[in-house]
Structure formats: structure tokens, C-alpha cells
Write a protein that holds these residues in place. Structure first.
Motif, PDB file in Angstrom:
ATOM      1  N   VAL A 249       0.733  -1.395  -0.002  1.00 49.80           N
ATOM      2  CA  VAL A 249      -0.175  -0.026   0.159  1.00 49.80           C
ATOM      3  C   VAL A 249       0.883   1.391  -0.009  1.00 49.80           C
ATOM      4  N   GLY A 250       0.753   2.145  -1.004  1.00 52.24           N
ATOM      5  CA  GLY A 250       1.444   3.368  -1.009  1.00 52.24           C
ATOM      6  C   GLY A 250       2.314   3.493  -2.124  1.00 52.24           C
ATOM      7  N   ASP A 251       3.604   3.950  -2.161  1.00 51.40           N
ATOM      8  CA  ASP A 251       4.398   4.458  -3.182  1.00 51.40           C
ATOM      9  C   ASP A 251       5.345   3.232  -3.630  1.00 51.40           C
ATOM     10  N   LEU A 252       4.746   2.794  -4.693  1.00 53.65           N
ATOM     11  CA  LEU A 252       5.729   1.622  -5.184  1.00 53.65           C
ATOM     12  C   LEU A 252       6.637   2.049  -6.287  1.00 53.65           C
ATOM     13  N   CYS A 253       7.515   2.902  -5.550  1.00 58.64           N
ATOM     14  CA  CYS A 253       8.793   3.141  -6.474  1.00 58.64           C
ATOM     15  C   CYS A 253       9.909   2.502  -6.284  1.00 58.64           C
ATOM     16  N   ARG A 254      10.849   2.474  -7.076  1.00 55.08           N
ATOM     17  CA  ARG A 254      12.140   1.712  -7.071  1.00 55.08           C
ATOM     18  C   ARG A 254      12.941   1.623  -6.048  1.00 55.08           C
ATOM     19  N   GLU A 255      12.949   2.752  -5.425  1.00 55.67           N
ATOM     20  CA  GLU A 255      13.680   2.863  -4.086  1.00 55.67           C
ATOM     21  C   GLU A 255      13.116   2.226  -3.059  1.00 55.67           C
ATOM     22  N   ASN A 256      11.776   2.056  -2.955  1.00 52.77           N
ATOM     23  CA  ASN A 256      11.060   1.451  -1.954  1.00 52.77           C
ATOM     24  C   ASN A 256      11.060   0.191  -2.279  1.00 52.77           C
ATOM     25  N   ILE A 257      10.900  -0.413  -3.358  1.00 52.63           N
ATOM     26  CA  ILE A 257      11.010  -1.816  -3.775  1.00 52.63           C
ATOM     27  C   ILE A 257      12.091  -2.512  -3.497  1.00 52.63           C
ATOM     28  N   ASP A 258      13.151  -1.818  -3.625  1.00 51.80           N
ATOM     29  CA  ASP A 258      14.429  -2.397  -3.424  1.00 51.80           C
ATOM     30  C   ASP A 258      14.901  -2.969  -2.101  1.00 51.80           C
ATOM     31  N   GLU A 259      14.198  -2.277  -0.954  1.00 49.81           N
ATOM     32  CA  GLU A 259      14.329  -2.721   0.416  1.00 49.81           C
ATOM     33  C   GLU A 259      13.263  -3.719   0.697  1.00 49.81           C
ATOM     34  N   ILE A 260      12.411  -3.970   0.091  1.00 48.83           N
ATOM     35  CA  ILE A 260      11.177  -4.933   0.723  1.00 48.83           C
ATOM     36  C   ILE A 260      11.737  -6.390   0.861  1.00 48.83           C
ATOM     37  N   VAL A 261      12.580  -7.116  -0.171  1.00 48.63           N
ATOM     38  CA  VAL A 261      13.176  -8.335   0.187  1.00 48.63           C
ATOM     39  C   VAL A 261      14.053  -8.592   1.032  1.00 48.63           C
ATOM     40  N   PRO A 262      15.001  -7.646   1.271  1.00 44.98           N
ATOM     41  CA  PRO A 262      15.866  -7.748   2.513  1.00 44.98           C
ATOM     42  C   PRO A 262      15.049  -7.594   3.900  1.00 44.98           C
ATOM     43  N   ILE A 263      14.273  -6.870   3.953  1.00 39.57           N
ATOM     44  CA  ILE A 263      13.151  -6.905   5.371  1.00 39.57           C
ATOM     45  C   ILE A 263      12.562  -8.316   5.417  1.00 39.57           C
ATOM     46  N   LEU A 264      11.882  -8.601   4.350  1.00 39.00           N
ATOM     47  CA  LEU A 264      11.081 -10.024   4.518  1.00 39.00           C
ATOM     48  C   LEU A 264      12.208 -10.937   4.840  1.00 39.00           C
ATOM     49  N   LEU A 265      13.210 -11.077   4.267  1.00 40.97           N
ATOM     50  CA  LEU A 265      14.174 -12.296   4.895  1.00 40.97           C
ATOM     51  C   LEU A 265      14.302 -12.250   6.154  1.00 40.97           C
ATOM     52  N   GLY A 266      14.787 -10.748   6.443  1.00 44.83           N
ATOM     53  CA  GLY A 266      15.170 -10.759   7.938  1.00 44.83           C
ATOM     54  C   GLY A 266      13.973 -10.891   9.110  1.00 44.83           C
ATOM     55  N   LEU A 267      12.791 -10.903   8.660  1.00 42.81           N
ATOM     56  CA  LEU A 267      11.711 -11.211   9.489  1.00 42.81           C
ATOM     57  C   LEU A 267      11.632 -12.670   9.759  1.00 42.81           C
ATOM     58  N   LYS A 268      12.142 -13.398   9.138  1.00 45.59           N
ATOM     59  CA  LYS A 268      12.357 -15.120   9.137  1.00 45.59           C
ATOM     60  C   LYS A 268      10.729 -15.509   9.382  1.00 45.59           C
ATOM     61  N   LEU A 269       9.937 -15.185   8.457  1.00 52.95           N
ATOM     62  CA  LEU A 269       8.494 -15.783   8.546  1.00 52.95           C
ATOM     63  C   LEU A 269       8.405 -17.190   8.630  1.00 52.95           C
ATOM     64  N   SER A 270       9.127 -17.935   7.888  1.00 55.55           N
ATOM     65  CA  SER A 270       9.182 -19.319   7.777  1.00 55.55           C
ATOM     66  C   SER A 270       9.105 -19.991   9.049  1.00 55.55           C
ATOM     67  N   ALA A 271       9.629 -19.191  10.236  1.00 53.02           N
ATOM     68  CA  ALA A 271       9.709 -19.868  11.521  1.00 53.02           C
ATOM     69  C   ALA A 271       8.363 -19.376  12.358  1.00 53.02           C
ATOM     70  N   LYS A 272       7.577 -18.574  11.688  1.00 55.17           N
ATOM     71  CA  LYS A 272       6.308 -18.209  12.224  1.00 55.17           C
ATOM     72  C   LYS A 272       5.319 -18.972  12.054  1.00 55.17           C
ATOM     73  N   PRO A 273       4.178 -19.136  12.888  1.00 54.85           N
ATOM     74  CA  PRO A 273       2.979 -19.988  12.474  1.00 54.85           C
ATOM     75  C   PRO A 273       2.031 -19.204  11.356  1.00 54.85           C
ATOM     76  N   PHE A 274       1.514 -20.324  10.765  1.00 54.94           N
ATOM     77  CA  PHE A 274       0.434 -19.918   9.514  1.00 54.94           C
ATOM     78  C   PHE A 274      -0.314 -18.860   9.993  1.00 54.94           C
ATOM     79  N   GLY A 275      -0.612 -17.791   9.154  1.00 59.15           N
ATOM     80  CA  GLY A 275      -1.684 -16.731   9.722  1.00 59.15           C
ATOM     81  C   GLY A 275      -0.845 -15.605  10.452  1.00 59.15           C
ATOM     82  N   HIS A 276       0.667 -15.823  11.023  1.00 58.79           N
ATOM     83  CA  HIS A 276       1.293 -14.544  11.553  1.00 58.79           C
ATOM     84  C   HIS A 276       1.382 -13.487  10.434  1.00 58.79           C
ATOM     85  N   GLN A 277       1.250 -12.273  10.999  1.00 55.23           N
ATOM     86  CA  GLN A 277       1.406 -11.095  10.051  1.00 55.23           C
ATOM     87  C   GLN A 277       2.418 -10.051  10.568  1.00 55.23           C
TER      88      GLN A 277
END
Length: 232
Positions: free
Chosen positions: A95-123
């Protein structure tokens, strides 16, 4: 032969229309001109399929649909980058500004959250503010991956699409002799679909208008997923 995404979409909406109408349509194999030969109660008819879009259009088609397609391609690329590093299905809403500068930050942050270790439905929710405006990301561990841009799914509804429906009928009616020749059938029908999940398809037909069907036996207007109007 692999079915194209376009034909998959046409078949999906046609089957959904039949279900909404309570009809037992048996769709034949993929084809063109018309898109389907359908069997219902041992009778057959040809069905041509077309989309209807809201907003500005030109000779290249709908501006909104084109923008949605381009944005979804960028989102799909982002998803593929994440899944190359982490095999965990996520439901990701942007939601919001999908510019290149913002896009480039998303995957590193997602990987750092380690969602694979969280239960289904965790947000988890986070914001990226590297561009002209912020981008909010809602990431949920899910059973099936679903990444999309919320801004293209929220908007006003055009409640006067009659002129566009009429134009679609007139355009397709020019090809009726070809449809009849290719199928050997006189009963040729037209299915017009507006996908209201997206801004480009937010069209709602009010009241029971009169339509000139231009020799189509039946015209269906499917404001997906809400209702199907039938004109005979």
C-alpha cells in the motif's frame, strides 16, 4: 500444449458465470472465434468472451488495466526474488508508493523477519520510506502465495456502463458471420465481463436497461463476482 493465461482467465470467468446463473455449461476445448462452444442439456451454442473496462481508453486499450498489469509484473518479480531465497508462501499486500527506491528495500526486510519460523496466519507490517512517499507492507505467512498492490483494488464504481456495453456488443457483432461459419451454429451468445476486484473493472449496471443485441441470441453482463445480467 500449455494453456495461455488469457484462455485460463476466459475459462475461469465463463465457468464462474455459469455457476452464478445455476447453469450446467460444459465448455469445450479452447478455441477462437468464438471462444467456446458450450453444451447445455444436449444443446449447443457458441459463446464469445470479452472484457469491459472502466476509465480512460485509447487505441491500445484501457489505461487502468495497462497500469495494473505493469504493476503486477513488478510485484511478481519481487515475489520471485523473495522465493529464490526463502521457500515460504506469503500473502503480501503493498500500500502506497511503489517506486524503485522502496521496492529495493522489501525483500531484505522480509528475509530478516524469518517468517518461515512463524505459525500460519502470523502477520508482520513494516514501512519503507526511501522514495517520495511511504510504502506499507503487510506480510502474512500463508498456505498459498498471493502478492498484490492494494491501490489498484480500491476505487470508485462506474454505475453508468451502458454505453460501453453497447459498444462492446456492436464491435463483436461485426464478427457474427465468422462465429456462425466456424461453429455451424445459429445460437451465438456474448459474455461481457467486468472484474470488480480491480479498479479497471469497477462497473455496475443499475436497473433493467434495454439493449440492442445485434443478432446475438443472448448477451450476459457479468459484474464479477456479484451478479450476471441476462439480455435476450
Amino acid at each position: 500444449m500449455t494453456r495461455s493465461a488469457q484462455k485460463e482467465g476466459e475459462r475461469f470467468f465463463t465457468e464462474a458465470a455459469a455457476k452464478r446463473l445455476g447453469k450446467g455449461w460444459c465448455l469445450g476445448p479452447d478455441r477462437e472465434k468464438p471462444d467456446f462452444v458450450i453444451t447445455e442439456d444436449e444443446k449447443q451454442f457458441g459463446l464469445e468472451f470479452t472484457y469491459l473496462f472502466a476509465g480512460p481508453q485509447d487505441e491500445h486499450g484501457s489505461h487502468r488495466k495497462r497500469a495494473e498489469s505493469d504493476t503486477q509484473k513488478a510485484v511478481n518479480t519481487l515475489r520471485a526474488e523473495y522465493e529464490r531465497n526463502e521457500n515460504t508462501p506469503l500473502a503480501v499486500k503493498l500500500v502506497g508508493d511503489l517506486c524503485r527506491e522502496n521496492i529495493d528495500e522489501i525483500v531484505p526486510i522480509l528475509l530478516g523477519l524469518k517468517l518461515s519460523a512463524k505459525p500460519f496466519g502470523h502477520q508482520d507490517r513494516f514501512e519503507v520510506d526511501k522514495g517520495p512517499a511511504k510504502l506499507s507492507v503487510y506480510a502474512t505467512r500463508a498456505i498459498h502465495a498471493d502478492w498484490f498492490y492494494v491501490n489498484h483494488r480500491v476505487g470508485g464504481v462506474d454505475r453508468k456502463p451502458l454505453e460501453r456495453i453497447t459498444e462492446a456488443i456492436e464491435y463483436k457483432a461485426k464478427k457474427l458471420p465468422r462465429y456462425r461459419e466456424n461453429t455451424g451454429l445459429e445460437d451465438i451468445r456474448l459474455l461481457i465481463v467486468a472484474d470488480r476486484r480491480m479498479n479497471s473493472g469497477k462497473l455496475y449496471l443499475e436497473g433493467p436497461p434495454t439493449l440492442d443485441l445485434r443478432e446475438f441470441q443472448v448477451v450476459y453482463f457479468f459484474s464479477y463476482p456479484e451478479y450476471v445480467s441476462v439480455f435476450t
